[in-house]
Design an enzyme around this catalytic site. Structure first.
Site, mmCIF file in Angstrom:
data_model
loop_
_atom_site.group_PDB
_atom_site.id
_atom_site.type_symbol
_atom_site.label_atom_id
_atom_site.label_comp_id
_atom_site.label_asym_id
_atom_site.label_seq_id
_atom_site.Cartn_x
_atom_site.Cartn_y
_atom_site.Cartn_z
ATOM 1 N N ASP A 64 0.854 -1.188 0.000
ATOM 2 C CA ASP A 64 0.000 0.000 0.000
ATOM 3 C C ASP A 64 0.893 1.243 0.000
ATOM 4 O O ASP A 64 1.923 1.277 0.689
ATOM 5 C CB ASP A 64 -0.889 0.061 1.267
ATOM 6 C CG ASP A 64 -1.742 -1.186 1.414
ATOM 7 O OD1 ASP A 64 -2.159 -1.731 0.367
ATOM 8 O OD2 ASP A 64 -1.968 -1.624 2.559
ATOM 9 N N ASP A 70 0.532 7.830 8.033
ATOM 10 C CA ASP A 70 1.043 6.481 8.337
ATOM 11 C C ASP A 70 2.457 6.581 8.886
ATOM 12 O O ASP A 70 2.816 5.961 9.895
ATOM 13 C CB ASP A 70 1.102 5.623 7.058
ATOM 14 C CG ASP A 70 -0.240 5.041 6.644
ATOM 15 O OD1 ASP A 70 -1.008 4.612 7.518
ATOM 16 O OD2 ASP A 70 -0.503 4.993 5.417
ATOM 17 N N GLU A 93 2.984 -2.565 10.711
ATOM 18 C CA GLU A 93 2.542 -2.596 9.318
ATOM 19 C C GLU A 93 3.454 -1.752 8.439
ATOM 20 O O GLU A 93 3.635 -2.029 7.262
ATOM 21 C CB GLU A 93 1.099 -2.084 9.172
ATOM 22 C CG GLU A 93 0.646 -2.166 7.733
ATOM 23 C CD GLU A 93 -0.739 -1.644 7.438
ATOM 24 O OE1 GLU A 93 -1.360 -1.047 8.313
ATOM 25 O OE2 GLU A 93 -1.200 -1.851 6.305
ATOM 26 N N GLU A 94 4.012 -0.717 9.021
ATOM 27 C CA GLU A 94 4.786 0.242 8.216
ATOM 28 C C GLU A 94 6.273 -0.085 8.143
ATOM 29 O O GLU A 94 7.046 0.708 7.598
ATOM 30 C CB GLU A 94 4.574 1.658 8.764
ATOM 31 C CG GLU A 94 3.114 2.087 8.861
ATOM 32 C CD GLU A 94 2.346 1.959 7.529
ATOM 33 O OE1 GLU A 94 2.980 2.050 6.467
ATOM 34 O OE2 GLU A 94 1.119 1.727 7.584
ATOM 35 N N ASP A 114 -0.516 -1.918 14.124
ATOM 36 C CA ASP A 114 -0.887 -1.167 12.921
ATOM 37 C C ASP A 114 -1.085 0.260 13.417
ATOM 38 O O ASP A 114 -2.118 0.588 14.021
ATOM 39 C CB ASP A 114 -2.185 -1.723 12.322
ATOM 40 C CG ASP A 114 -2.589 -0.963 11.059
ATOM 41 O OD1 ASP A 114 -1.969 0.068 10.765
ATOM 42 O OD2 ASP A 114 -3.537 -1.406 10.389
ATOM 43 N N LEU A 116 -1.683 3.162 12.074
ATOM 44 C CA LEU A 116 -2.817 3.953 11.570
ATOM 45 C C LEU A 116 -3.665 3.062 10.657
ATOM 46 O O LEU A 116 -3.434 3.001 9.440
ATOM 47 C CB LEU A 116 -2.329 5.200 10.827
ATOM 48 C CG LEU A 116 -3.440 6.229 10.611
ATOM 49 C CD1 LEU A 116 -3.862 6.851 11.934
ATOM 50 C CD2 LEU A 116 -2.984 7.318 9.652
ATOM 51 N N ASP A 117 -4.616 2.386 11.274
ATOM 52 C CA ASP A 117 -5.503 1.483 10.536
ATOM 53 C C ASP A 117 -6.562 2.304 9.786
ATOM 54 O O ASP A 117 -7.138 3.236 10.352
ATOM 55 C CB ASP A 117 -6.168 0.557 11.558
ATOM 56 C CG ASP A 117 -7.349 -0.175 10.977
ATOM 57 O OD1 ASP A 117 -7.151 -0.949 10.034
ATOM 58 O OD2 ASP A 117 -8.473 0.041 11.465
ATOM 59 N N GLU A 278 -3.655 -7.043 13.058
ATOM 60 C CA GLU A 278 -5.068 -6.730 12.812
ATOM 61 C C GLU A 278 -5.946 -7.854 13.384
ATOM 62 O O GLU A 278 -6.735 -7.639 14.310
ATOM 63 C CB GLU A 278 -5.336 -6.528 11.309
ATOM 64 C CG GLU A 278 -4.683 -5.266 10.767
ATOM 65 C CD GLU A 278 -4.990 -4.979 9.301
ATOM 66 O OE1 GLU A 278 -5.387 -3.843 8.995
ATOM 67 O OE2 GLU A 278 -4.804 -5.876 8.450
#
Ligand code: AFP
Length: 334
Positions: A64, A70, A93-94, A114, A116-117, A278
């Protein structure tokens, strides 16, 4: 504000006292997440005014394109937990790889987050979240071996999420109960707003990206058809609610009942959502509230992560609703 407001700090101190004090540092970690959430609340709210909306330009490990928020959020969370000295490593996630933070014996925990979901919502002033979980390390005082440190989901010791909506709400489970704290902007504290949350056994909301319907298995499509088939006796048709932010959709299901679904599809044969930051954290919360979290074929909390960004299908929410989904998956073949 009620006279007897209970702050997150006081509630955590009380839980630590009830557990007999000791060296369990989970309350400190939850409190630190609260501080990160306050900083993120401020930044999300003013992002449009300080040039912090839009794309950062880089891709994250899931492919993404990262938003500026983010990148900012990841920085806030990593810095917050680096400073505690209690966290050995962070999966985010990042970040492509698990980030080693400390090899000291006090660094007993692994954080999966995560930051910033639902970041596609940032530019339209929609709800976003932070999803987090803590695993206790099997071995302390030794440096981390990336694969070996990815604990079985069932060994989670605490998890939760922060929802940045009209108000900021922090929901967590440290293994006993699910409580929610709402940020009082004037007081500057998270105050207890929902104690010992129970997820209703049934509910008439469903949450899924129906745009992916034609990529689903026939059994999943049959379930999606079932929930909108009128049957007033069982509360159908269910109402569709889908925001694009898992934390926001999950929060509705947790409080009011229903089901959130992200099944496997043609583009995402393993499901789209990520297990460690998540699916598993939210499963840990929802199960503690009496709900259910499934891949469609088994408990999410029985999965073992083999890699930091492993994906999983997810069906989560009211126990009866998720059980019905599992029956469709099991009996209709795929
Ligand atoms: P990220 O913004 O953190 O990548 O999260 C988005 C998300 O993982 C989850 O929050 C949403 O429910 C889901 O993906 C939305 O996916 P679709 O855009 O495919 O519906």
């Amino acid at each position: 504000m009620p006279d007897q407001a209970v702050s997150l700090g006081r509630s955590l101190a009380e839980k630590r006292r009830q557990a007999g004090g000791g060296a369990d540092e989970l309350p400190t970690l939850i409190l630190e997440m609260g501080l990160a959430a306050k900083i993120l609340t401020r930044e999300i709210r003013r992002a449009a005014l300080v040039g912090n909306l839009g794309l950062a330009g880089e891709q994250n490990p899931s492919g993404d394109t990262q938003k500026k928020l983010d990148v900012y959020s990841n920085g806030v969370v990593v810095r917050a937990f680096t400073d505690t000295g209690l966290v050995a490593a962070i999966v985010s996630e990042e970040m492509e790889e698990l980030r080693i933070i400390s090899c000291s014996p006090e660094a007993e925990y692994l954080l999966c987050v995560d930051p910033l979901d639902g970041s596609s919502n940032t530019d339209i002033n929609g709800a976003v979240g932070t999803i987090f979980s803590f695993y206790r390390r099997g071995v302390s005082g030794a440096c981390i071996d990336c694969e070996g440190e990815l604990r079985e989901s069932a060994e989670l010791v605490a998890a939760g999420y922060v929802l940045y909506g009209p108000s900021t709400v922090l929901v967590y489970n440290m293994g006993d109960a699910v409580d929610a704290f709402t940020l009082d902007d004037d007081v500057g504290e998270f105050l207890l707003s929902h104690e010992k949350i129970r997820c209703p056994d049934r509910g008439s909301y469903y949450s899924a990206n129906l745009g992916r319907y034609h990529g689903w298995d026939q059994n999943v499509r049959a379930y999606a058809d079932h929930v909108i088939e009128p049957d007033p006796a069982s509360g159908r048709p269910y109402s569709l609610r889908y925001s694009g932010a898992l934390a926001a959709d999950l929060h509705r299901v947790l409080l009011e009942g229903g089901i959130y679904l992200y099944p496997a599809d043609e583009d995402y044969p393993e499901g789209k959502l990520r297990l460690l930051y998540e699916c598993a954290p939210l499963a840990f919360v929802v199960e503690a509230a009496g709900g259910r979290a499934s891949t469609g074929r088994g408990r999410v909390l029985h999965l073992r992560a083999e890699s930091p960004h492993q994906r999983s299908p997810l069906a989560i929410g009211s126990s009866d609703e998720v059980a019905t989904f599992e029956r469709f998956v099991a009996t209709r073949g795929s």
